[in-house]
Enzyme design. Structure first.
Site, mmCIF file in Angstrom:
data_model
loop_
_atom_site.group_PDB
_atom_site.id
_atom_site.type_symbol
_atom_site.label_atom_id
_atom_site.label_comp_id
_atom_site.label_asym_id
_atom_site.label_seq_id
_atom_site.Cartn_x
_atom_site.Cartn_y
_atom_site.Cartn_z
ATOM 1 N N PRO A 59 39.550 46.019 41.809
ATOM 2 C CA PRO A 59 39.985 47.414 41.685
ATOM 3 C C PRO A 59 41.495 47.502 41.496
ATOM 4 C CG PRO A 59 38.611 47.091 43.640
ATOM 5 C CD PRO A 59 38.937 45.738 43.105
ATOM 6 N N GLU A 60 41.919 48.257 40.497
ATOM 7 C CA GLU A 60 43.347 48.513 40.308
ATOM 8 C C GLU A 60 43.673 49.876 40.902
ATOM 9 O OE1 GLU A 60 45.798 47.233 37.448
ATOM 10 O OE2 GLU A 60 44.466 45.834 36.431
#
Ligand SMILES: [Zn+2]
Length: 296
Positions: free
Chosen positions: A2-3
């Site tokens: 996840p960014e």
């Protein structure tokens, strides 16, 4: 992995069912994720009310009514899903139909209802267990091990051309490496750095110091870059937020955001600006995508 935009999307999904709700019951199904859970994790959360669900870099910061903060990092594969306790569909931004207990559901928060809505289960699932949960006094949060060494928030007011000029002045490292340096700007990952550099028409290999004048003022490129970072992150958050339900797969995991990338993962394809073919370079195991024609 996840960014930042995905973490922000998770935050927006959790806020409606957690803010104002009380932890009625907490199930902690193992002793650790990437690191051990803090001592007394279940006892310290049970009965507490959530004041707000925030985010700093790629961490969720869930403020509790006893002035402690539940700090959560999703690691490589962590995700939350929201289930109704009674099997009905919860009025959450995203939700998942009740499932049988998964081997990778490590934490379950049973939350009270808010605003007359029924309570929900907030389930943390993390197959690779690189996630993290910690409890930190609010007054010690900024100086805590999670946050003391990280830079400014890319979506906050502190990021502008002047900040970039000040942070990058005198640096001979490539601008891409400097943008990925979490001590300067926190939470920028490879995808969004590639996209922001394309949008700002800046070569990833350009020396970071060239974004400041001799007097340390921002160049036009520094101002373009600050705006581009904000634009690519906000566009990704909009894309996530507008289609949250679509991104919850049958497994309950957040799926990949279907961004229309301009350069990322587009090696050999034409640049959207019309001239140039997107190239890919690998530096220390990471791919950089860029247009050699319009990025200088
Ligand atoms: Zn181009």
């Amino acid at each position: 992995m996840p960014e930042l935009p995905e973490v922000e999307t998770v935050r927006r999904g959790l806020a409606p069912v957690m803010e104002g709700a009380t932890f009625l019951k907490v199930e902690q199904r193992r002793g650790d994720l990437r690191v051990p859970f803090p001592r007394g994790f279940v006892r310290r959360l049970t009965g507490r009310k959530v004041v707000s669900v925030g985010r700093r870099a790629k961490y969720l910061t869930i403020d509790l009514d006893d002035s402690t903060v539940l700090v959560v990092h999703l690691g490589m594969s962590g995700s939350f899903r929201i289930e109704a306790e009674d099997g009905s569909r919860p009025t959450a931004t995203y939700y998942h139909a009740p499932t049988k207990l998964s081997a990778h559901d490590h934490v379950v928060f049973h939350m009270s209802g808010v605003s007359g809505k029924p309570g929900v289960r907030v389930v943390f699932n993390d197959p690779r267990r690189f996630g993290l949960m910690d409890l930190v006094p609010r007054s010690e949060l900024a100086a805590s091990k999670h946050f003391r060494a990280i830079g400014i928030e890319p979506l906050g007011n502190a990021l502008d051309g002047a900040f970039i000029a000040k942070a990058f002045a005198g640096r001979s490292a490539p601008v891409k490496a400097s943008l990925m340096d979490q001590r300067l700007i926190a939470g920028l990952g490879n995808i969004y750095v590639c996209e922001a550099l394309w949008r700002a028409r800046i070569s990833p290999d350009r020396k970071a110091g060239t974004l400041a004048t001799a007097a340390g003022r921002p160049t036009p490129a520094a101002n373009r870059l600050a705006a581009a970072i904000r634009e690519v992150l906000e566009a990704a958050i909009r894309a996530g937020g507008s289609s949250l339900r679509d991104h919850i797969r049958a497994t309950g995991e957040l799926g990949d955001f279907q961004h229309a990338f301009n350069v990322y993962d587009r090696e050999g394809k034409p640049c959207p600006r019309g001239r140039g073919i997107i190239r890919r370079k690998v530096h220390s195991g990471r791919s950089t995508f860029y247009c050699p024609v319009c990025q200088r």
